[in-house]
Design an enzyme around this catalytic site. Structure first.
Site, mmCIF file in Angstrom:
data_model
loop_
_atom_site.group_PDB
_atom_site.id
_atom_site.type_symbol
_atom_site.label_atom_id
_atom_site.label_comp_id
_atom_site.label_asym_id
_atom_site.label_seq_id
_atom_site.Cartn_x
_atom_site.Cartn_y
_atom_site.Cartn_z
ATOM 1 C CG ASN A 13 42.137 -41.854 -3.305
ATOM 2 O OD1 ASN A 13 41.059 -42.367 -3.046
ATOM 3 N ND2 ASN A 13 42.319 -41.046 -4.330
ATOM 4 C CG HIS A 103 41.633 -46.397 -13.989
ATOM 5 N ND1 HIS A 103 42.776 -45.775 -14.430
ATOM 6 C CD2 HIS A 103 40.682 -46.168 -14.922
ATOM 7 C CE1 HIS A 103 42.535 -45.213 -15.604
ATOM 8 N NE2 HIS A 103 41.276 -45.437 -15.928
ATOM 9 C CG ASP A 144 44.846 -48.640 -15.772
ATOM 10 O OD1 ASP A 144 44.870 -47.638 -16.515
ATOM 11 O OD2 ASP A 144 45.168 -48.618 -14.580
#
Ligand code: GRF
Length: 190
Positions: A13, A103, A144
């Site tokens: 990423n 996530h 999260d």
């Protein structure tokens, strides 16, 4: 504008974001922060000519060291791309709505401490979910739980293995995270 990427793993990423930003004017990836000297992201950073800063846990949580460093580097946005540690509280407070994370599942389901990487996809498969996906969210002091910015979904069939799900989710990460990061950066006024 300046972005710092935090990564602990292979850094696919981080690499996609860095490549995307080579074409974005007035924006650059100034630094990659990692906590794993064996992380694949280090080699990817070398090829991308992006400096890497390695932290051990003590240093990372040592008073406001990382916060002062990033403030001094005039960082506009902190992007977590597979970083396994919780952000220090003073860093979250110094960069309100300027820390984002991705996530590999559809929060609020399958989130929280320990729910990362392959464990997430195993849990999704075991739960017999018919879809999974990605959640890009602001980071606060708890894993999260920050405000959700963007989600994308993929279909999951009962024959999908966790690896099959991981592959579909990673394709969504690479397809969306760079653009969403660029949109967030554009929305930040100094
Ligand atoms: C991705 O699954 C991402 O959703 C999660 O950590 C993983 C990072 O993968 N936060 P990579 O190191 O970017 O390949």
């Amino acid at each position: 504008k300046h972005i710092v990427l935090f990564a602990s793993g292979s850094g696919s990423n981080a690499e996609k974001i860095a490549e995307y930003f080579t074409d974005v004017p007035n924006a650059e990836i100034s630094l990659i922060v990692s906590n794993n000297p064996k992380a694949g992201v280090i080699e990817r950073a070398r090829k991308l000519h992006i400096p890497v800063l390695l932290f051990d846990r003590t240093t990372f949580y040592d008073t406001d060291r990382i916060t002062q460093l990033l403030l001094n580097q005039d960082i506009d946005l902190i992007v977590l791309a597979g970083f396994m540690w919780l952000m220090p509280t003073d860093l979250v407070r110094a960069f309100p709505n300027k820390i984002v994370n991705i996530h590999p599942a559809l929060l609020p389901k399958f989130g929280g401490k320990g729910m990362y990487g392959h464990f997430v996809h195993e849990a999704v498969a075991a739960a017999g979910e018919t879809e999974s996906g990605i959640t890009i969210h602001y980071v606060n002091e708890r894993y999260d739980e920050g405000q959700i910015i963007f989600q994308a979904t993929c279909a999951v069939s009962h024959t999908d293995t966790p690896d099959d799900i991981a592959r579909k989710v990673q394709a969504l990460e690479h397809a969306h995270y760079p653009r969403v990061v660029a949109d967030i950066l554009a929305s930040i006024t100094k």
